[in-house]
Design a protein around this motif. Structure first.
Motif, PDB file in Angstrom:
ATOM      1  N   GLY A  27      53.572  39.452  65.409  1.00 18.83           N
ATOM      2  CA  GLY A  27      52.811  38.654  66.350  1.00 18.83           C
ATOM      3  C   GLY A  27      52.624  37.207  65.957  1.00 18.83           C
ATOM      4  O   GLY A  27      52.025  36.438  66.714  1.00 18.83           O
ATOM      5  N   LEU A  28      53.128  36.803  64.784  1.00 18.94           N
ATOM      6  CA  LEU A  28      52.898  35.445  64.301  1.00 18.94           C
ATOM      7  C   LEU A  28      54.117  34.541  64.433  1.00 18.94           C
ATOM      8  O   LEU A  28      54.080  33.383  63.989  1.00 18.94           O
ATOM      9  N   ASP A  29      55.213  35.019  65.028  1.00 20.86           N
ATOM     10  CA  ASP A  29      56.452  34.250  65.046  1.00 20.86           C
ATOM     11  C   ASP A  29      56.286  32.886  65.710  1.00 20.86           C
ATOM     12  O   ASP A  29      56.739  31.856  65.180  1.00 20.86           O
ATOM     13  N   ALA A  30      55.664  32.850  66.880  1.00 22.73           N
ATOM     14  CA  ALA A  30      55.524  31.575  67.594  1.00 22.73           C
ATOM     15  C   ALA A  30      54.620  30.615  66.829  1.00 22.73           C
ATOM     16  O   ALA A  30      54.887  29.405  66.770  1.00 22.73           O
ATOM     17  N   LEU A  35      54.055  25.753  63.151  1.00 25.73           N
ATOM     18  CA  LEU A  35      53.605  25.226  61.865  1.00 25.73           C
ATOM     19  C   LEU A  35      54.776  24.749  61.013  1.00 25.73           C
ATOM     20  O   LEU A  35      54.639  23.806  60.222  1.00 25.73           O
ATOM     21  N   ALA A  36      55.935  25.401  61.161  1.00 21.34           N
ATOM     22  CA  ALA A  36      57.094  25.064  60.339  1.00 21.34           C
ATOM     23  C   ALA A  36      57.674  23.697  60.685  1.00 21.34           C
ATOM     24  O   ALA A  36      58.504  23.167  59.931  1.00 21.34           O
ATOM     25  N   ALA A 242      48.064  34.816  68.042  1.00 17.40           N
ATOM     26  CA  ALA A 242      49.116  35.424  68.859  1.00 17.40           C
ATOM     27  C   ALA A 242      48.936  35.089  70.335  1.00 17.40           C
ATOM     28  O   ALA A 242      49.923  34.993  71.074  1.00 17.40           O
ATOM     29  N   GLU A 243      47.691  34.883  70.767  1.00 15.82           N
ATOM     30  CA  GLU A 243      47.408  34.628  72.180  1.00 15.82           C
ATOM     31  C   GLU A 243      47.766  33.200  72.591  1.00 15.82           C
ATOM     32  O   GLU A 243      48.305  32.972  73.683  1.00 15.82           O
ATOM     33  N   ALA A 247      48.579  26.006  70.525  1.00 19.87           N
ATOM     34  CA  ALA A 247      47.276  25.344  70.433  1.00 19.87           C
ATOM     35  C   ALA A 247      46.555  25.756  69.149  1.00 19.87           C
ATOM     36  O   ALA A 247      45.879  24.938  68.514  1.00 19.87           O
ATOM     37  N   PHE A 248      46.700  27.013  68.768  1.00 16.25           N
ATOM     38  CA  PHE A 248      46.073  27.493  67.537  1.00 16.25           C
ATOM     39  C   PHE A 248      46.672  26.766  66.333  1.00 16.25           C
ATOM     40  O   PHE A 248      45.946  26.289  65.449  1.00 16.25           O
ATOM     41  N   ALA A 249      48.003  26.663  66.299  1.00 15.51           N
ATOM     42  CA  ALA A 249      48.666  25.973  65.181  1.00 15.51           C
ATOM     43  C   ALA A 249      48.234  24.519  65.107  1.00 15.51           C
ATOM     44  O   ALA A 249      47.999  23.999  63.998  1.00 15.51           O
ATOM     45  N   ASP A 250      48.113  23.853  66.248  1.00 13.21           N
ATOM     46  CA  ASP A 250      47.694  22.460  66.238  1.00 13.21           C
ATOM     47  C   ASP A 250      46.259  22.333  65.725  1.00 13.21           C
ATOM     48  O   ASP A 250      45.927  21.376  64.996  1.00 13.21           O
ATOM     49  N   GLY A 251      45.394  23.299  66.083  1.00 13.92           N
ATOM     50  CA  GLY A 251      44.026  23.282  65.563  1.00 13.92           C
ATOM     51  C   GLY A 251      43.992  23.483  64.059  1.00 13.92           C
ATOM     52  O   GLY A 251      43.195  22.850  63.353  1.00 13.92           O
ATOM     53  N   VAL A 252      44.841  24.351  63.561  1.00 11.20           N
ATOM     54  CA  VAL A 252      44.931  24.556  62.112  1.00 11.20           C
ATOM     55  C   VAL A 252      45.385  23.277  61.416  1.00 11.20           C
ATOM     56  O   VAL A 252      44.832  22.869  60.383  1.00 11.20           O
ATOM     57  N   SER A 253      46.419  22.624  61.966  1.00  5.43           N
ATOM     58  CA  SER A 253      46.917  21.395  61.365  1.00  5.43           C
ATOM     59  C   SER A 253      45.828  20.327  61.329  1.00  5.43           C
ATOM     60  O   SER A 253      45.716  19.571  60.342  1.00  5.43           O
ATOM     61  N   GLU A 254      45.018  20.255  62.373  1.00  7.63           N
ATOM     62  CA  GLU A 254      43.909  19.296  62.381  1.00  7.63           C
ATOM     63  C   GLU A 254      42.897  19.623  61.292  1.00  7.63           C
ATOM     64  O   GLU A 254      42.385  18.722  60.601  1.00  7.63           O
ATOM     65  N   ALA A 255      42.609  20.904  61.121  1.00 11.06           N
ATOM     66  CA  ALA A 255      41.646  21.304  60.086  1.00 11.06           C
ATOM     67  C   ALA A 255      42.180  20.992  58.696  1.00 11.06           C
ATOM     68  O   ALA A 255      41.427  20.570  57.809  1.00 11.06           O
ATOM     69  N   LEU A 256      43.477  21.181  58.487  1.00 12.86           N
ATOM     70  CA  LEU A 256      44.061  20.912  57.186  1.00 12.86           C
ATOM     71  C   LEU A 256      44.144  19.418  56.887  1.00 12.86           C
ATOM     72  O   LEU A 256      44.177  19.008  55.728  1.00 12.86           O
ATOM     73  N   ALA A 257      44.181  18.589  57.928  1.00 13.09           N
ATOM     74  CA  ALA A 257      44.332  17.153  57.748  1.00 13.09           C
ATOM     75  C   ALA A 257      43.022  16.454  57.437  1.00 13.09           C
ATOM     76  O   ALA A 257      43.026  15.294  57.015  1.00 13.09           O
ATOM     77  N   VAL A 258      41.893  17.121  57.628  1.00 11.44           N
ATOM     78  CA  VAL A 258      40.594  16.500  57.372  1.00 11.44           C
ATOM     79  C   VAL A 258      40.450  16.267  55.874  1.00 11.44           C
ATOM     80  O   VAL A 258      40.607  17.200  55.077  1.00 11.44           O
ATOM     81  N   PRO A 259      40.180  15.023  55.437  1.00 12.56           N
ATOM     82  CA  PRO A 259      40.060  14.767  53.997  1.00 12.56           C
ATOM     83  C   PRO A 259      38.822  15.399  53.391  1.00 12.56           C
ATOM     84  O   PRO A 259      37.862  15.693  54.095  1.00 12.56           O
TER      85      PRO A 259
END
Length: 259
Positions: A27-30, A35-36, A242-243, A247-259
């Motif tokens: 369920g995590l392929d997309a 993220l890749a 998975a849903e 949008a989920f991946a973009d939210g994760v990237s934003e969280a990881l980018a916060v200093p």
């Protein structure tokens, strides 16, 4: 000890992904594809269920074993002198918290999405008993009955009337990742209590917008307050990755980018 199973995608800074459930990355392929585009995504499969071990005997799992597998995967994939981002879902989120506690200098930032370590809550004993009842329901009445009981526990609803069912056979129990989760992972992982002193600046607790008012969201918010770290909401519910993968991946990237 068996070598950890993992797959590597993309290029860029290393992002270790720890799936939920029994660690099967289905369920995590997309999400991983999205993220890749920005990261070298290392997807851990702690029990090797997607790498030929589904159906083999599985002992009751320990959080420390999953975080050790994660460390060894990082040893094999993380360039010397660099640190990794980590994204963990559900039981994988619990393993991510343990990895951060044990190896904080190896990690740049951890996003733990709805880790169900409910024993930390003020009513943790009651909540953990409820999840143990899910395990017991699985043992006595099978997967469908246990799934209904689990949904009720997560949503804070009364336990449903017992559904008819039969105990699973040993082979049935080991051939379904959800069954492995219910029988081998749910109880020990939900009883885990992260140690004090987690490096708050390297940790974000996350929960789904559709999970508001439910046990996983409450647990994530409580952990964030307890450890003094950031809390963020991501699209969807407990299975938001998975849903709404992009949008989920973009939210994760934003969280990881916060200093």
């Amino acid at each position: 000890m068996t070598e950890p199973s993992y797959d590597v995608h993309g290029s860029g800074p290393v992002l270790l992904v720890l799936p939920g459930g029994a660690g099967h990355p289905m369920g995590l392929d997309a999400l991983v594809r999205r993220l890749a585009a920005r990261h070298t995504v290392v997807v851990l499969d702690p029990l090797g269920l997607a790498h030929g071990r589904l159906g083999r005997p599985v002992p009751e799992q320990r959080v420390a074993d999953w975080s050790e597998a994660a460390r060894r995967a990082l040893d094999a994939t993380l360039p010397e002198g660099e640190s990794a981002h980590v994204l963990g879902f559900s039981s994988g989120g619990i393993a991510a918290l343990d990895l951060l506690a044990r190896h904080p200098r190896r990690l740049r930032h951890v996003v733990a999405h709805e880790p169900p370590c409910v024993a930390v809550l003020p009513d943790g004993d009651q909540r953990h008993r409820g999840l143990r009842a899910v395990h017991d329901t699985y043992r006595s009445a099978g997967l469908a009955a246990a799934g209904a009981r689990l949904a009720a526990e997560l949503e804070g609803l009364p336990a449903p009337d017992p559904a008819p069912g039969e105990p699973p056979s040993p082979q049935e129990e080991l051939s379904n990742p959800m069954a492995v989760f219910l029988s081998r992972v749910l109880v020990p992982f939900s009883g885990y209590v992260p140690p004090a002193g987690l490096p708050a600046g390297r940790l974000t607790l996350a929960a789904g917008t559709a999970s508001r008012g439910q046990l996983p969201h409450r647990t994530a918010a409580f952990l964030a307050e307890r450890h003094g770290c950031r809390f963020t909401e991501l699209p969807g519910g407990h299975l938001g990755a998975a849903e709404f993968p992009e949008a989920f991946a973009d939210g994760v990237s934003e969280a990881l980018a916060v200093p």
